[in-house]
Design an enzyme around this catalytic site. Structure first.
Site, PDB file in Angstrom:
ATOM      1  N   GLY A  86       9.928  24.298   5.256  1.00  0.00           N
ATOM      2  CA  GLY A  86       9.127  23.564   4.259  1.00  0.00           C
ATOM      3  C   GLY A  86       8.431  24.528   3.310  1.00  0.00           C
TER       4      GLY A  86
ATOM      5  N   ILE B 236      14.465  21.767   2.343  1.00  0.00           N
ATOM      6  CA  ILE B 236      15.554  20.846   2.002  1.00  0.00           C
ATOM      7  C   ILE B 236      15.730  20.799   0.481  1.00  0.00           C
ATOM      8  CG2 ILE B 236      14.139  18.738   1.886  1.00  0.00           C
ATOM      9  CD1 ILE B 236      16.401  17.318   3.459  1.00  0.00           C
TER      10      ILE B 236
ATOM     11  N   GLN C 259       3.476  22.222  -1.149  1.00  0.00           N
ATOM     12  CA  GLN C 259       2.225  22.722  -1.731  1.00  0.00           C
ATOM     13  C   GLN C 259       1.683  23.935  -0.971  1.00  0.00           C
ATOM     14  OE1 GLN C 259      -1.260  20.307  -1.274  1.00  0.00           O
ATOM     15  NE2 GLN C 259      -2.280  21.143  -3.063  1.00  0.00           N
TER      16      GLN C 259
ATOM     17  N   TYR D 169       0.497   8.938   9.384  1.00  0.00           N
ATOM     18  CA  TYR D 169       0.362  10.392   9.228  1.00  0.00           C
ATOM     19  C   TYR D 169      -0.696  10.934  10.211  1.00  0.00           C
ATOM     20  CZ  TYR D 169      -1.059  14.734   6.778  1.00  0.00           C
ATOM     21  OH  TYR D 169      -1.390  16.017   6.446  1.00  0.00           O
TER      22      TYR D 169
HETATM   23  C1  AKB Z   1      -3.327  13.904   2.511  1.00  0.00           C
HETATM   24  O1  AKB Z   1      -4.121  13.507   1.642  1.00  0.00           O
HETATM   25  O2  AKB Z   1      -2.533  13.157   3.094  1.00  0.00           O
HETATM   26  C2  AKB Z   1      -3.347  15.355   2.899  1.00  0.00           C
HETATM   27  C3  AKB Z   1      -4.222  15.627   4.081  1.00  0.00           C
HETATM   28  C4  AKB Z   1      -5.686  15.442   3.970  1.00  0.00           C
HETATM   29  O3  AKB Z   1      -3.748  16.011   5.102  1.00  0.00           O
HETATM   30  N1  AKB Z   1      -3.753  16.160   1.783  1.00  0.00           N
END
Ligand code: AKB
Length: 320
Positions: free
Chosen positions: A10, A37, A14, A144
């Site tokens: 990766g 990728i 960023q 996430y």
């Molecule tokens: C997001 O906003 O999803 C990321 C993080 C805070 O991990 N920048």
């Protein structure tokens, strides 16, 4: 660190672009193998080896470890909070499968160290939001965040069960001008600089008083390398470390931009990302990182705005 050969998975994201450049400066260009990728980022071109590699392709990663004599992996590929909510199962699959494969390979190939980023997204609306402690209520509400917290537990499991030296930081929102962010809730704090310079106006997808923990990328890269180079006995936590730097709202970052561009205007049109931000900390207690391995940040909001506007002006070739 001597005799280490690093694989970055990766490298064109960023964090990846700037971390690859910094690690190449520290360890030598050919000792840092960058993969992604996507096509090679223009800032990486000519700075060292680059290969196209899908982070889900375990046999290809294993072949790369063997071919290049890799001793350390930085696994940076992930779907972030906002993108993750659009396709939760894909986010879970990419974020978890890639980690579990790398942890397994690292044990099998006896790698010396693995780095995997966590995030403030591990916290949720039931967490204390001011000066959020290292250990507290953790009930993430985004896929996430769930994947980051589950990943932290898996890293801890591999460290305790197999003795794997895997290290991790809970990054706040990261602000950079070199690599482009993508799919995060904190990305407004990067977009705002581009739009201030290009349009003089920004419509923010978070409301004006939404405070979030943030950090300039230079601090994040230095902190990451310092954690990875710290002697193991100093890395006392087996979960990811909180690291903090600054905390500000959209209104405050706009005011810091207006010091340079007085006519800059901001308005607010909160969308689904507001709910994500409302469940995250406003500021972070990072005293464990400061005490254990000496973490400190250098950039406050105004210093960061100076740097962002100066570098982006050159990047965008604008004379403001
Ligand atoms: C997001 O906003 O999803 C990321 C993080 C805070 O991990 N920048």
């Amino acid at each position: 660190m001597k005799n280490e050969k690093v694989l970055i998975l990766g490298a064109c994201g960023q964090i990846g672009v700037e971390l690859t450049i910094a690690l190449r400066k520290a360890y030598g260009n050919n000792n840092v193998v960058a993969t992604d990728i996507q096509a090679e980022h223009h800032l990486l071109k000519g700075t060292g080896p680059f290969y196209n590699l899908n982070v889900m392709d375990a046999p290809a990663i294993l072949a790369m470890i063997k071919k290049e004599g890799i001793t350390q992996i930085y696994l940076l590929a992930a779907l972030l909070s906002a993108t993750g909510e659009k396709d939760p199962m894909r986010a879970w699959d990419i974020n978890m499968k890639s980690l579990l494969q790398v942890l397994d390979m690292a044990v099998q190939e006896k790698l010396t160290r693995v780095y995997w980023p966590s995030s403030i997204a591990v916290f949720g609306p039931t967490t204390p939001r001011d000066n959020t402690p290292q250990q507290t209520i953790v009930e993430p509400r985004t896929v996430y965040g769930i994947s980051k917290y589950a990943g932290e537990l898996w890293c801890q499991y591999y460290r305790q069960r197999y003795g794997l030296d895997v290290r991790s930081l809970r990054y706040p929102g990261l602000i950079s001008w070199k690599g482009e962010p993508g799919g995060g809730t904190t990305d407004y704090a990067v977009d705002i600089y581009y739009e201030a310079l290009q349009k003089g106006h920004f419509t923010c997808f978070l409301s004006e008083n939404t405070y979030l923990p943030m950090m300039y990328m230079d601090d994040a890269i230095r902190g990451t390398i310092e954690l990875m180079e710290a002697p193991l006995e100093k890395v006392k936590l087996t979960m990811a470390y909180n690291i903090g730097a600054i905390s500000f709202s959209p209104k405050e970052i706009a005011a810091s931009i207006q010091k340079h561009i007085p006519d800059f205007k901001i308005d607010y049109a909160p969308d689904f990302r507001q709910q994500i931000a409302d469940g995250w900390p406003k500021s972070i207690d990072d005293s464990a990182a400061r005490a254990d391995w000496g973490w400190q940040h250098n950039f406050d909001l105004n210093r960061m705005s100076n740097e962002m506007l100066m570098h982006l002006k050159d990047k965008l070739e604008l004379a403001v």
